[in-house]
Design an enzyme around this catalytic site. Structure first.
Site, mmCIF file in Angstrom:
data_model
loop_
_atom_site.group_PDB
_atom_site.id
_atom_site.type_symbol
_atom_site.label_atom_id
_atom_site.label_comp_id
_atom_site.label_asym_id
_atom_site.label_seq_id
_atom_site.Cartn_x
_atom_site.Cartn_y
_atom_site.Cartn_z
ATOM 1 N N TYR B 116 0.995 3.222 -1.578
ATOM 2 C CA TYR B 116 1.560 2.142 -2.385
ATOM 3 C C TYR B 116 2.863 2.584 -3.029
ATOM 4 O O TYR B 116 3.013 3.754 -3.397
ATOM 5 C CB TYR B 116 0.609 1.754 -3.523
ATOM 6 C CG TYR B 116 -0.567 0.929 -3.122
ATOM 7 C CD1 TYR B 116 -0.509 -0.466 -3.170
ATOM 8 C CD2 TYR B 116 -1.744 1.523 -2.714
ATOM 9 C CE1 TYR B 116 -1.609 -1.238 -2.821
ATOM 10 C CE2 TYR B 116 -2.851 0.760 -2.356
ATOM 11 C CZ TYR B 116 -2.778 -0.606 -2.418
ATOM 12 O OH TYR B 116 -3.866 -1.363 -2.072
ATOM 13 N N TYR B 155 -6.699 4.356 2.576
ATOM 14 C CA TYR B 155 -6.214 5.449 1.728
ATOM 15 C C TYR B 155 -7.353 6.051 0.909
ATOM 16 O O TYR B 155 -8.354 5.390 0.611
ATOM 17 C CB TYR B 155 -5.067 4.978 0.826
ATOM 18 C CG TYR B 155 -5.410 3.853 -0.124
ATOM 19 C CD1 TYR B 155 -6.004 4.093 -1.354
ATOM 20 C CD2 TYR B 155 -5.110 2.532 0.227
ATOM 21 C CE1 TYR B 155 -6.304 3.067 -2.212
ATOM 22 C CE2 TYR B 155 -5.412 1.484 -0.625
ATOM 23 C CZ TYR B 155 -6.013 1.756 -1.843
ATOM 24 O OH TYR B 155 -6.310 0.729 -2.693
ATOM 25 N N ARG B 165 -10.692 3.914 0.909
ATOM 26 C CA ARG B 165 -10.736 2.457 0.910
ATOM 27 C C ARG B 165 -10.435 1.931 2.307
ATOM 28 O O ARG B 165 -9.479 2.376 2.944
ATOM 29 C CB ARG B 165 -9.656 1.870 -0.039
ATOM 30 C CG ARG B 165 -9.769 2.110 -1.519
ATOM 31 C CD ARG B 165 -10.942 1.460 -2.217
ATOM 32 N NE ARG B 165 -11.507 0.263 -1.657
ATOM 33 C CZ ARG B 165 -11.060 -0.989 -1.835
ATOM 34 N NH1 ARG B 165 -10.005 -1.222 -2.583
ATOM 35 N NH2 ARG B 165 -11.677 -2.028 -1.286
ATOM 36 N N HIS B 168 -6.706 -2.985 3.361
ATOM 37 C CA HIS B 168 -6.842 -4.319 2.769
ATOM 38 C C HIS B 168 -5.514 -4.811 2.230
ATOM 39 O O HIS B 168 -4.610 -4.028 1.968
ATOM 40 C CB HIS B 168 -7.879 -4.294 1.618
ATOM 41 C CG HIS B 168 -7.522 -3.344 0.527
ATOM 42 N ND1 HIS B 168 -7.866 -2.007 0.568
ATOM 43 C CD2 HIS B 168 -6.824 -3.499 -0.618
ATOM 44 C CE1 HIS B 168 -7.406 -1.400 -0.508
ATOM 45 N NE2 HIS B 168 -6.752 -2.279 -1.247
ATOM 46 N N HIS B 170 -4.221 -7.173 -1.009
ATOM 47 C CA HIS B 170 -4.610 -7.841 -2.249
ATOM 48 C C HIS B 170 -4.047 -9.262 -2.259
ATOM 49 O O HIS B 170 -2.893 -9.471 -1.877
ATOM 50 C CB HIS B 170 -4.044 -7.094 -3.468
ATOM 51 C CG HIS B 170 -4.616 -5.724 -3.644
ATOM 52 N ND1 HIS B 170 -5.699 -5.477 -4.445
ATOM 53 C CD2 HIS B 170 -4.254 -4.526 -3.126
ATOM 54 C CE1 HIS B 170 -5.979 -4.187 -4.425
ATOM 55 N NE2 HIS B 170 -5.109 -3.585 -3.624
#
Lengths: 182, 249
Positions: B116, B155, B165, B168, B170
């Protein structure tokens, strides 16, 4: 009529900082404009520690208690009040908005700001209300816990509304009949 | 505190799911296998309230709020981001299937390496100078939305030892009523990390978890350009008129 099934909620996670906050998000009107107030507070966890990764949204009527249906919540023009604001808390869990004190939306009820909290560790957002006034049937129904819903005047045109996700002074959170989902 | 193993987390997930209320679509906020819930979930039962007029409407959005380029996450920088270009599209509807028109959809995600653009993301995967990973869309007359992006990578995180995780995106969504507000995550079909992930598994029913998984759709796939995924979203509103027959559940 068959009802469709609700899409489940998931946490906002820790990494929303470059996506959800936007320029003007915390200023429903420019700071220091006539009639504006500061609406601020801190988000706390169950250990009394500030939560540094939460997003707080407010949604409210205008000073006369009217619901505004105007564009411009995202792209602020500097004078249109839309009633919506969003703040990412700072490293000390603090959020602050410039807005107006809402008017009551109907007779016999106290005015309030609808407050929505999203955070890492919170799998579904929480709704609560920050009340400006105590005479309200919903508040009366809450007994002692009603005190957690008062916006407290803490200065000239400044109101404080702390949010306790858990703990002794846990804020009253509200279910509008959508919490469970179909 | 010593971190749990995946085996311990998986056992805890199974135990929590076995005792969960099967009528809930949403996760239990007290889902302890996701460790960060411990001090952040209310312990009091939420108080039921009838929505007032402010809660029965939403902010008004329009195309003036969002620029067209905001729905293409691959054109926000000078160069082209690395990774698998994808199109994600679908409809936002309410519980009766009515389109949620002209409402705001916000999306954000990691890059193709699972990183991110956020200073607190310390995952040692490369940042991509050509990818930020945030977009905004206003739904059309039919509740439809569409955006172009790069498929995010999985990640690691520190919930437990060797925790990962599933990939995905958000989503943040507004309905026609503020009570329909939803923040959630869209997943990609067939991810082997699904059963291991306490955030997805916080939704106790398989059928409800499946609602967060997009479908590959070859009709959305564009020749020599991008593969396509379809994901529809349902935002149910408050059921004030049905409160009495539903009781306090």
């Amino acid at each position: 009529m068959s009802e469709l099934h609700q899409t489940p909620s998931q946490t906002v996670g820790p990494f929303f900082g470059y996506a959800l906050p936007y320029e003007g998000g915390t200023a429903l009107l420019p700071p220091h404009s006539p009639g504006t107030i500061r609406f601020h507070g801190t988000v706390f966890d169950g250990a009394g520690e500030a939560v540094p990764d939460a997003v707080v949204e407010i949604w409210q009527a205008d000073a006369a208690g009217a619901v505004v249906a105007k564009r411009g919540s995202l792209s602020r023009d500097g004078y249109t009040f839309t009633g919506f604001g969003r703040a990412a808390v700072d490293g000390w869990g603090h959020f602050s908005f410039t807005t107006v004190k809402p008017g009551a939306m109907r007779a016999g009820s106290a005015p309030y700001i609808l407050v929505t909290i999203f955070a890492r560790g919170l799998l579904q957002h929480l709704f609560t209300r920050a009340y400006f006034g105590e005479d309200d049937p919903f508040l009366h129904s809450l007994g002692e816990r009603a005190a957690t819903l008062f916006a407290v005047e803490d200065g000239d045109a400044s109101y404080r509304f702390d949010i306790h996700l858990q703990g002794e002074s846990e804020t009253v959170f509200i279910d509008y009949g959508v919490d469970v989902g179909a | 505190m010593e971190l749990s193993t995946q085996k311990e987390i998986s056992a805890e997930i199974a135990e929590l799911q076995a005792t969960a209320d099967p009528s809930r679509s949403h996760p239990d906020r007290a889902f302890s296998a996701y460790r960060s819930t411990a001090l952040r979930h209310p312990k009091h039962t939420l108080v039921r309230a009838d929505p007032e007029v402010i809660e029965l409407v939403s902010p008004v959005y329009g195309h003036s709020d969002v620029a067209p380029w905001e729905s293409d996450l691959t054109i926000q920088h000078a160069g082209v981001p690395l990774g698998e270009r994808i199109i994600v599209t679908g409809r936002v509807v309410d519980g009766e299937g009515r389109p949620v028109r002209h409402q705001l959809v916000e999306v954000w995600q990691a890059n193709s390496g699972g990183r991110y653009v956020h200073k607190r993301d310390q995952h040692p995967a490369p940042l991509d100078p050509n990818f930020t990973g945030a977009g905004r869309i206003i739904t059309d007359e039919d509740g439809g939305y569409r955006f172009v992006t790069i498929k995010p990578g999985p990640y690691p995180w520190k919930n437990h030892r060797n925790a990962w995780r599933p990939a995905h995106i958000h989503f943040s969504l507004f309905g026609d009523q503020f009570t329909q507000r939803l923040v959630t995550q869209m997943y990609f079909p067939g991810d082997p990390l699904f059963p291991l992930d306490p955030i997805l598994q916080s939704i106790s029913q398989q059928e409800a978890r499946d609602r967060l998984v997009a479908s590959y759709d070859h009709e959305v796939t564009t020749e020599e350009w991008a593969t396509g995924y379809r994901w529809n979203i349902v935002l149910t509103g408050s059921k004030a008129t049905r409160m009495e027959q539903e009781g306090d559940a």
